[in-house]
Enzyme design. Structure first.
Site, PDB file in Angstrom:
ATOM      1  N   LYS A 221       0.839  -1.195   0.000  1.00 50.38           N
ATOM      2  CA  LYS A 221       0.000   0.000   0.000  1.00 50.38           C
ATOM      3  C   LYS A 221       0.882   1.256   0.000  1.00 50.38           C
ATOM      4  CE  LYS A 221      -3.533   2.279   2.720  1.00 50.38           C
ATOM      5  NZ  LYS A 221      -4.551   2.213   3.749  1.00 50.38           N
TER       6      LYS A 221
ATOM      7  N   GLU B 283      10.499  -4.573   4.623  1.00 51.34           N
ATOM      8  CA  GLU B 283      10.600  -5.971   4.193  1.00 51.34           C
ATOM      9  C   GLU B 283      10.321  -6.110   2.697  1.00 51.34           C
ATOM     10  OE1 GLU B 283       8.863  -4.828   6.769  1.00 51.34           O
ATOM     11  OE2 GLU B 283       8.850  -6.221   8.465  1.00 51.34           O
TER      12      GLU B 283
ATOM     13  N   GLY C 156      -4.854  -1.712   4.893  1.00 51.25           N
ATOM     14  CA  GLY C 156      -3.966  -2.821   4.524  1.00 51.25           C
ATOM     15  C   GLY C 156      -4.589  -4.187   4.783  1.00 51.25           C
ATOM     16  N   ARG C 157      -5.178  -4.370   5.965  1.00 50.00           N
ATOM     17  CA  ARG C 157      -5.706  -5.703   6.303  1.00 50.00           C
ATOM     18  C   ARG C 157      -7.039  -6.005   5.629  1.00 50.00           C
ATOM     19  NH1 ARG C 157      -4.663  -2.516  10.539  1.00 50.00           N
ATOM     20  NH2 ARG C 157      -6.326  -1.701  11.883  1.00 50.00           N
TER      21      ARG C 157
ATOM     22  N   GLU D  47      -4.773  -6.692  14.903  1.00 54.38           N
ATOM     23  CA  GLU D  47      -4.270  -5.369  14.507  1.00 54.38           C
ATOM     24  C   GLU D  47      -5.400  -4.337  14.597  1.00 54.38           C
ATOM     25  OE1 GLU D  47      -0.773  -5.023  11.597  1.00 54.38           O
ATOM     26  OE2 GLU D  47      -2.393  -4.195  10.411  1.00 54.38           O
TER      27      GLU D  47
ATOM     28  N   HIS E 269      -4.174 -32.615  17.316  1.00 55.81           N
ATOM     29  CA  HIS E 269      -2.978 -33.322  17.797  1.00 55.81           C
ATOM     30  C   HIS E 269      -1.913 -32.332  18.259  1.00 55.81           C
ATOM     31  CE1 HIS E 269      -4.486 -37.221  16.458  1.00 55.81           C
ATOM     32  NE2 HIS E 269      -5.079 -36.510  15.506  1.00 55.81           N
TER      33      HIS E 269
ATOM     34  N   LYS F 269       8.662  -0.509  13.657  1.00 52.74           N
ATOM     35  CA  LYS F 269       9.272  -0.089  12.382  1.00 52.74           C
ATOM     36  C   LYS F 269      10.296   1.001  12.638  1.00 52.74           C
ATOM     37  CE  LYS F 269       5.152  -0.869   9.515  1.00 52.74           C
ATOM     38  NZ  LYS F 269       4.174  -0.263   8.632  1.00 52.74           N
TER      39      LYS F 269
HETATM   40  O1  F6P Z   1       1.686  -4.586   9.823  1.00 57.24           O
HETATM   41  C1  F6P Z   1       1.465  -3.218   9.705  1.00 57.24           C
HETATM   42  C2  F6P Z   1       1.046  -2.837   8.348  1.00 57.24           C
HETATM   43  O2  F6P Z   1       0.966  -1.463   8.354  1.00 57.24           O
HETATM   44  C3  F6P Z   1      -0.268  -3.501   7.913  1.00 57.24           C
HETATM   45  O3  F6P Z   1      -1.384  -2.799   8.309  1.00 57.24           O
HETATM   46  C4  F6P Z   1      -0.099  -3.620   6.440  1.00 57.24           C
HETATM   47  O4  F6P Z   1      -0.963  -4.574   5.936  1.00 57.24           O
HETATM   48  C5  F6P Z   1       1.365  -4.004   6.348  1.00 57.24           C
HETATM   49  O5  F6P Z   1       1.988  -3.230   7.362  1.00 57.24           O
HETATM   50  C6  F6P Z   1       2.019  -3.803   5.019  1.00 57.24           C
HETATM   51  O6  F6P Z   1       1.983  -2.469   4.596  1.00 57.24           O
HETATM   52  P1  F6P Z   1       2.173  -2.068   3.080  1.00 57.24           P
HETATM   53  O7  F6P Z   1       1.094  -2.703   2.286  1.00 57.24           O
HETATM   54  O8  F6P Z   1       2.109  -0.577   3.053  1.00 57.24           O
HETATM   55  O9  F6P Z   1       3.525  -2.571   2.632  1.00 57.24           O
END
Ligand code: F6P
Length: 512
Positions: A204, A210, A264-265, A350, A381, A494
């Site tokens: 987003k 990462e 995002g979620r 979250e 299990h 972060k």
């Molecule tokens: O985990 C925190 C978060 O901000 C989530 O809400 C989001 O889905 C994820 O990081 C990834 O963010 P982005 O899509 O901006 O890379």
């Protein structure tokens, strides 16, 4: 005023005291009416809550609490595009992505439905051309593999859906890379051919550490064989941040935008769902959207006492706040749904893992539960011993499919027999007499269970299921007076990781 100061909350506290000797065994055995009265359907999705530690009075008191928290007003605010994510100044309108017919979604004065239609069209065109080999790599070969690089909502949702619908997969192999651990990208790429691999960079913000690191690693991997000018043929971006995307070198035609009113979620419904379209085709993605839209309509129009997300939410509040249960186990009896628990973990924890309310006050009651789970029968299990005889009472959502697309049918029957047997064990337990007087074998039972039954694992029903959980979490946020749509706690990690890296002291690993 804190929610637990409301008279409706206090009534529920009083009411909870009457459940000390409540027995699900007594309530359920021979009382078919309870099972019948406590089941709601939405077009092939059945929600049964008879196996909970509650009665019809509980429900009406919970509905009173929902009214006192002005649930209807908030539902209206949600769907009408009000900025209910106050801390970030944003509307919450992922439902617009799955409504192709309603042209009434607006953000401010802007009608966003045209944008949704254009985005879906672009996703359809791209995925169809990739699947029918019109799109080709830098040596002219068709794409056999698609790698989605993203994390959190940009990974968990599409990964869960692709896996859930893998029986319908008729496109390229779709892989998911999320962790910054180089193991993730290295192990994924080691068996792939750069000539036939396409990357979807799903982010987003297009700034997530990462994802950016993995995207760069993927680009470097491609450039070991290809030229810089070939990058545009192998990368697409799914993002709201167009400027950052261009800087990465992604071709204009391969930018699939979405807007900040999709959290995002909740983003699998937006262009973040492109990997789903590649794996199972746009028609199946469309069915998924249709299912979710059906649940949106159910949530908006069904009376509260027959409304699946509202019932799920209120029962969760009852267990959490009035019966003092801390967690929720999600137990899908479907291997294809094995990624549903981690997906819901982000969606729920979250969203509602918060202790400051919308008014900036620390809450004086408990909020979102700790969610975990695993596909049955594997979980049986692993951790079910704790569920049956541990010192915590863990409410469970057991998800069962009417039929399976896989043979042998006999095994599906065995799977479902296990699901219903566990539901019985949770409800009835095994008393001392049935345990031949051996107290160590006694199982108390009386554990709350929601039974969610779906006729099959179709995209339509999966869409309904996911949207039901989304709205459940929204309703709980309203009851607990939380902003369910930001995640300030996540931001701290972060910032600290960045500071540590910038300071040059990040490699603190030591054997002593
Ligand atoms: O985990 C925190 C978060 O901000 C989530 O809400 C989001 O889905 C994820 O990081 C990834 O963010 P982005 O899509 O901006 O890379």
């Amino acid at each position: 005023m804190q929610r637990n100061e409301l008279p409706e909350w206090k009534m529920l506290e009083q009411h909870a005291k009457t459940f000390e000797s409540f027995s699900l065994r007594k309530e359920l055995k021979g009382h078919k009416a309870r099972q019948k009265n406590m089941q709601v359907e939405s077009e092939g999705l059945f929600f049964s809550y008879a196996r909970n530690v509650l009665n019809s009075d509980t429900l009406s008191l919970l509905l009173d609490l929902a009214n006192a928290c002005e649930l209807e007003k908030w539902q209206h605010r949600l769907f009408s595009g009000a900025q209910i994510n106050e801390s970030e100044g944003r509307s919450v309108l992922h439902m617009a992505c799955r409504d192709k017919h309603d042209v009434s979604f607006t953000v401010g004065k802007e009608n966003i439905s045209e944008f949704v239609k254009d985005s879906l069209k672009a996703m359809e065109t791209f995925s169809t051309e990739l699947r029918n080999h019109k799109l080709r790599g830098y040596t002219g070969k068709p794409f056999t593999d698609v790698v989605n690089i993203g994390i959190g909502g940009s990974d968990l949702g599409p990964k869960m859906v692709c896996h859930a619908l893998r029986h319908l997969k008729d496109g390229p192999n779709v892989h998911f890379v999320s962790n910054i651990d180089p193991a993730d990208i290295s192990e994924t790429l080691k068996n792939l051919n750069p000539e036939t691999t396409f990357f979807l960079i799903a982010s987003k913000t297009f700034t997530t550490q990462e994802t950016m690191a993995n995207a760069q690693a993927a680009k470097d991997w491609l450039l070991k064989k290809a030229r810089l000018s070939d990058v545009g043929k192998h990368f697409a971006a799914l993002s709201t941040n167009k400027d950052a995307v261009k800087e990465f070198g992604i071709s204009k035609n391969f930018i699939f935008p979405f807007k900040d009113w999709v959290g995002g979620r909740f983003s699998l419904w937006s262009s973040i769902g492109l990997s789903i379209c590649c794996a199972v085709g746009f028609d199946n993605f469309n069915e998924l959207l249709k299912g979710a839209h059906t649940m949106d309509r159910h949530f908006q129009t069904a009376p509260h006492e027959k409304n699946i997300p509202i019932l799920m939410a209120l029962i969760g509040v009852w267990n959490r706040n009035f019966l003092s249960m801390n967690s929720l186990a999600v137990l899908p009896y479907s291997q294809n749904l094995e990624y549903l628990p981690p997906f819901l973990q982000q969606l729920d924890m979250e969203s509602n893992g918060k202790s400051i309310d919308r008014n900036g006050n620390r809450v004086s009651y408990t909020t979102g539960p700790i969610l975990f789970g695993q596909a049955g029968t594997n979980g049986q299990h692993a951790f079910y011993q704790h569920l049956h005889q541990g010192t915590e009472t863990v409410p469970c959502d057991i998800i069962v499919l009417g039929k399976s697309p896989y043979a042998p049918e006999k095994q599906h029957k065995m799977l479902n027999a296990n699901a219903y047997a566990q539901a019985d064990a949770f409800s009835y337990g095994r008393n001392l007499e049935e345990s031949n007087g051996d107290i160590s074998k006694q199982v108390d039972g009386n554990k709350p269970v929601n039974l969610i039954q779906m006729e099959e694992l179709s995209p339509f029903l999966l869409g309904q299921l996911i949207a039901a959980y989304e709205h459940k979490i929204f309703v709980q946020g309203i009851i607990w007076n939380l902003n369910s749509f930001d995640q300030p706690g996540v931001e701290l990690g972060k910032i600290l990781a960045k500071e540590l890296l910038d300071s040059g002291n990040s490699d603190t690993y030591s054997k002593v």
